[in-house]
Design an enzyme around this catalytic site. Structure first.
Site, PDB file in Angstrom:
ATOM      1  N   CYS A 135      47.652  34.378 -45.588  1.00  0.00           N
ATOM      2  CA  CYS A 135      48.066  35.778 -45.548  1.00  0.00           C
ATOM      3  C   CYS A 135      48.150  36.295 -44.126  1.00  0.00           C
ATOM      4  O   CYS A 135      47.855  35.611 -43.162  1.00  0.00           O
ATOM      5  CB  CYS A 135      47.093  36.618 -46.362  1.00  0.00           C
ATOM      6  N   ALA A 141      45.020  36.067 -42.071  1.00  0.00           N
ATOM      7  CA  ALA A 141      44.779  34.700 -41.592  1.00  0.00           C
ATOM      8  C   ALA A 141      45.604  34.421 -40.340  1.00  0.00           C
ATOM      9  O   ALA A 141      45.147  33.738 -39.426  1.00  0.00           O
ATOM     10  CB  ALA A 141      45.116  33.693 -42.692  1.00  0.00           C
ATOM     11  N   ARG A 175      38.532  26.679 -37.924  1.00  0.00           N
ATOM     12  CA  ARG A 175      39.871  26.275 -37.519  1.00  0.00           C
ATOM     13  C   ARG A 175      39.889  25.299 -36.346  1.00  0.00           C
ATOM     14  O   ARG A 175      40.922  24.778 -35.989  1.00  0.00           O
ATOM     15  CB  ARG A 175      40.710  27.509 -37.195  1.00  0.00           C
ATOM     16  N   HIS A 233      50.784  36.891 -37.200  1.00  0.00           N
ATOM     17  CA  HIS A 233      51.036  36.443 -35.819  1.00  0.00           C
ATOM     18  C   HIS A 233      51.728  37.569 -35.049  1.00  0.00           C
ATOM     19  O   HIS A 233      51.366  37.900 -33.924  1.00  0.00           O
ATOM     20  CB  HIS A 233      51.971  35.222 -35.784  1.00  0.00           C
TER      21      HIS A 233
END
Lengths: 454, 530
Positions: free
Chosen positions: B51, B54, B85, B182
């Protein structure tokens, strides 16, 4: 490592640092994976289920399937009815489960989607089922999600026909498939006909065969969930995790329940074995007595390496209470026991255990976090940590050995196959605990003190 | 019937209509058949996408090691994105925020009565305990729904504590994948961080590395090579990255774009605002790394730098020559499928090709059309309701900081040779018969495994064991299966070693028990031996 964590404790009322819990939906998915041919479905935006599948896969090193309603901004404004209708149709078309287990997310809870009415109105293919539960992420923890999903299945499926099936239902609590297998083995040894619900063994520890099965052999069957209503009795393991579904089944189908701690350690396993034996009217077989005797034998053999050693235990409430009980039986001091799950019962039960073994200076806290645990340790050190992966930063920062037990363990292998429950599970924990402490002695002692025989 | 048709015809008509736009099979190499991307996933389909949160917190902001990133929401989102991550970060002063997870852990009353008060208190506690220079707030789904004004809280915190505090409205339901997140993170860094430092202009060969998240230490390996050649790395977005460095990103002379998808917005905006040119690089793969280094040298155009670049390339290649040859022998002729991210499926095809592995299926989770087809399609991309919900910001040249390295004529000249503000995308490099799948899902992964029977499959944790259980070597391309680095020269060898290890691990030989292939029961025929 963690060098910004100060020794000085300050009360926090808003900031959670390094949590020791996660949110409800992941527990709901784990529960639903313990039902045969079930597709867990997350009614929310697709990031939730991506995180949950990721996390469960990292713990079990096995595929964790689940579908999503894939909310967009539009669905968040106008409600997710169309999304779930489309999703249910597609899941049955493409993945062909027997049952879809829907749980909500903080998104669909906040906008107030009425899943029950959505399910009533949707077209469900003949012979297929859709059940649901509410799992608002802003209430409780993954433990609540796990038992809420159990309640969802019971509400929709469990029925009393009036004719007993002569079985005992076992609610295993939030444990690994390895633990469920061990509980089932014990029940079989005591010749107790049982239904375990949920049962992730054979699903989340499925074997390598060269062929991927989306729905492996394991899991509680739908007809078994229905038949819970005709069971003679429920043994609900994990006093915090399993009480609500047991109470619901009692209310709904008049099946009485006995609430027991998770069978971790001698006395909790004794209680489990006794309850099963009473039910099946089968004397405890030599095989189990032998295992119990072996465990006590080991604990006498090795006691000098852990007696009065202090330990901090963190994780899920029932698991932590179980391990606390075992370490007390071993003569260790459970100096700090915490859970992130906000259940005050946890603190009371931990304090009862401290009192039973007359240990002093031990601290228990629910709704705690690993940051606070670390601060306690900075003020008064412990010899050992027991819990999941996320304590490894504390272990490194303070140079304390860590025994991994509970959930989540995302940095080691094999653990989910192996039990920590039952006499066998206790042997395994005693071995891990004594090895951790003895390895440390071997590492830290002077050359001339290195013992060849221990 | 081709594989594409076979796979798609299993869908119902509604799903078919959607998915057929996202799946193409290459008929003519080097051509662009076009693909649909960055649109909604079909509800119920087990997509691998995440999503907006994230993408914003997990991908772009999470790696900043000197920032306290507070997740404003219930506990899950912060918990899952904590330390998982592998964006490595090292702090000389020991003040490494990557070791901590901060969340407001919202409870029911916060949802009902609003969470701003709790957020303010959480900031107060963060300041008191950690005294950070910068706090970032990332919101999760319910925050947007209940209308907490996190931006107002951030302004309040800046005044109250004299620190930098930036809010990111990256609720999970925004956009259609991580990609929206992003973009939101790019906007926030551009608005509030880049250009706020007062460092003097850096030396001539200075660069920023954009879209390098230091997974498994990739960024460190890339930086090692660049420093060896003589470059100064001013800042990295955002692997092992820091707020302090990024403030001065505007002082660099060239931007290198590694992950095009997640960071091209900043590259473009820095070009407009500060005049800094950007080139697309790829430090994954030997051929690709050499080409990227040569393009960088060509950009600056100095003979000394070009010579030094060749010297370093020759030296690095010589050091790994024997190992490369050895692993070529182990991997040559194998086929691979690769499904990951928004840029990596392209990057890793280069690396696989270096070792003689052909990619037969490839796809992205959250790419846009330009990542598949090249940037020239950008003007043709149609906006839809979901992409319109992600803010586009426009920037103006900053007169005090705007500098151009190249004259317009020089720029024209160099753009013919090197990928200045260019990216040609993945599709054109793929072979005939290969399949390209956008927003690939569980079902399609299973189908493609059957049709193509690749020797190797690179994807993420969610389908890793689906693939492995099907009998195919499966390695994670998000986390590198907890190994790496895979970037640059040494990284390429690490990669080949790991892939060979997974191919040749003895356990594969035991999958079928002996009694399944040989008769195990011995007995006598009735009537005796004769």
């Amino acid at each position: 490592m963690l060098s910004m964590t100060p020794k000085e404790l300050k009360e926090r009322t808003a900031l959670r640092i390094n949590p020791c819990k996660t949110c409800q939906p992941v527990g709901a998915i784990y529960c639903a994976l313990g039902v045969h041919k079930c597709m867990p479905h997350s009614h929310g935006s697709q990031g939730c289920v991506s995180f949950h599948r990721m996390f469960l896969t990292r713990h079990f090193k096995d595929p964790a399937i689940a579908s999503t309603s894939s909310f967009t901004e539009g669905a968040s404004v106008f409600g997710g009815r169309t999304n779930i209708e489309t999703a249910v149709k597609n899941v049955f078309d493409i993945y062909d489960p027997d049952i879809i287990a829907v749980h909500t997310t903080c998104l669909s809870e906040t906008i107030g989607d009425d899943i029950n009415s959505f399910i009533q109105d949707m077209t469900i293919p003949e012979g297929k089922l859709v059940v649901h539960t509410n799992t608002p992420s802003y209430v409780g923890s993954h433990i609540n999600g796990f038992y809420n999903m159990m309640c969802g299945f019971i509400k929709y499926l469990s029925r009393k026909t009036g004719k007993s099936n002569g079985k005992i239902a076992i609610f295993p609590g939030f444990v690994n498939p390895g633990d469920m297998r061990e509980m089932k083995r014990i029940a079989s040894l005591l010749k107790a006909p049982f239904i375990m619900f949920p049962d992730t063994s054979g699903v989340m520890d499925a074997p390598m065969t060269g062929h991927y099965e989306m729905y492996p052999k394991g899991g509680t069957k739908i007809e078994e969930i229905a038949a819970l209503g005709d069971c003679e009795k429920v043994i609900a393991l994990g006093e915090i995790t399993s009480e609500e579904p047991a109470a619901l089944l009692e209310k709904q189908c008049k099946v009485p329940y006995e609430l027991l701690p998770l069978p971790i350690g001698i006395s909790a396993t004794d209680e489990f074995v006794t309850a099963l034996s009473k039910f099946s009217k089968c004397e405890v077989p030599y095989e189990l007595e032998e295992e119990r005797g072996q465990l006590i034998d080991i604990m006498l053999d090795a006691h000098q390496y852990y007696y009065k050693k202090s330990v901090a235990i963190y994780g899920d409430p029932d698991t932590v209470l179980g391990i606390t009980s075992l370490v007390l039986e071993m003569g260790m001091i459970p100096k700090y026991v915490i859970t992130g799950t906000p259940k005050e019962d946890f603190t009371r039960k931990a304090e009862e255990l401290f009192a039973r073994y007359s240990v002093e200076g031990c601290k228990a806290k629910a709704s705690a976090d690993l940051f606070e645990l670390h601060q306690w340790i900075k003020n008064e050190k412990v010899d050992l940590l027991i819990g999941g992966t996320h304590g490894k930063t504390i272990a490194r920062a303070e140079d304390i050995p860590l025994v991994r037990a509970g959930f989540p363990i995302i940095d080691r292998y094999v653990h989910s196959y192996m039990p920590i429950v039952g006499y066998k599970g206790a042997m395994r924990l005693v071995e891990m605990i004594s090895n951790a402490l003895m390895d440390r002695m071997d590492r830290d002692c002077a050359d001339e003190d290195l013992e060849i025989v221990m | 019937m081709d594989e594409r048709t076979k796979m798609l015809e299993k869908y119902s008509s509604r799903v078919y209509r959607n998915r057929k736009e996202h799946v193409i099979q290459i008929e003519e190499e080097g051509a662009n058949p076009g693909i649909m991307a960055n649109t909604r996933s079909v509800p119920g389909i087990m997509t691998n996408r995440g999503c907006c949160y994230a993408g914003c917190k997990g991908v772009v902001l999470g790696p900043l090691k000197d920032v306290a990133v507070i997740t404003h929401g219930p506990i899950g989102c912060g918990f899952y994105s904590w330390g998982t991550r592998r964006h490595k970060g090292k702090c000389e002063d020991g003040r490494n925020f990557l070791e901590y997870c901060f969340s407001t852990d919202m409870q029911e009353p916060d949802i009902v009565f609003g969470g701003e008060k709790k957020l303010k208190q959480a900031i107060a506690e963060t300041v008191e305990i950690f005294n950070p220079k910068c706090i970032m707030i990332c919101s999760t789904c319910p925050v947007g729904l209940i209308g907490d004004d996190i931006h107002a809280v951030a302004s309040w915190a800046e005044k109250e504590y004299g620190i930098k505090c930036i809010a990111f409205s990256c609720e999970g339901y925004k956009g259609v994948s991580q990609s929206g997140g992003h973009h939101i993170a790019n906007n926030g860094l551009m608005r509030h961080v880049i250009g706020t430092g007062d460092a003097p202009p850096a030396k001539r060969y200075s660069v920023n590395i954009l879209g390098e998240y230091n997974i498994g230490g990739d960024g460190w390996e890339t930086s090692r090579i660049l420093k060896r050649i003589g470059y100064d790395v001013i800042s990295v977005f955002t692997g092992d990255g820091s707020y302090e460095d990024i403030k001065n990103a505007h002082t660099a002379n060239l931007n290198l774009v590694q992950c095009h998808r997640s960071i091209n917005y900043i590259a473009e905006m820095m070009k407009t605002k500060y005049g800094i040119d950007w080139i697309k690089v790829n430090f994954i793969g030997l051929t690709a790394t050499c080409e990227s280094l040569r393009n960088m040298a060509k950009y600056f155009g100095d003979k000394e730098l070009i010579d030094r670049t060749e010297e370093v390339i020759a030296d690095e290649l010589a050091a790994i020559h024997d190992e490369v040859e050895y692993y070529k022998g182990k991997l040559k002729g194998k086929t691979a499928g690769i499904f990951v991210g928004g840029s990596r499926s392209h990057h890793y095809q280069n690396l696989l090709a270096d070792f003689g592995v052909e990619t037969v299926v490839a796809g992205y989770e959250f790419a846009h059309r330009d990542d598949y087809e090249g940037r020239e399609v950008i003007p043709d991309i149609k906006e839809d309701a979901d992409s319109k919900n992600i803010e586009q910001i426009t920037v103006e040249p900053d007169p005090s900081k705007y500098r151009e390295m190249l004259s317009p004529d020089e720029y024209e000249e160099k753009a013919k040779e090197i990928p200045l503000e260019q990216y040609k995308g993945m599709i054109r490099e793929m072979k005939k018969g290969a399949m390209v799948v956008d927003d690939f899902n569980h079902f399609e992964t299973e189908e493609l495994l059957k049709y193509y029977k690749p020797d190797l499959f690179f994807s993420g944790i969610k389908d890793k064991y689906v693939i492995q259980k099907s009998g195919v070597v499966s390695r994670q391309m998000h986390s590198y299966d907890y190994k790496g680095p895979y970037a640059g020269f040494k990284g390429a060898v690490n990669f080949a070693r790991d892939v060979a290890m997974s191919l040749y691990t003895p356990a594969w030989g035991f999958v079928t028990p002996p009694w399944k292939t040989k008769p195990m029961l011995q007995g006598k025929l009735a009537g005796g031996d004769k």
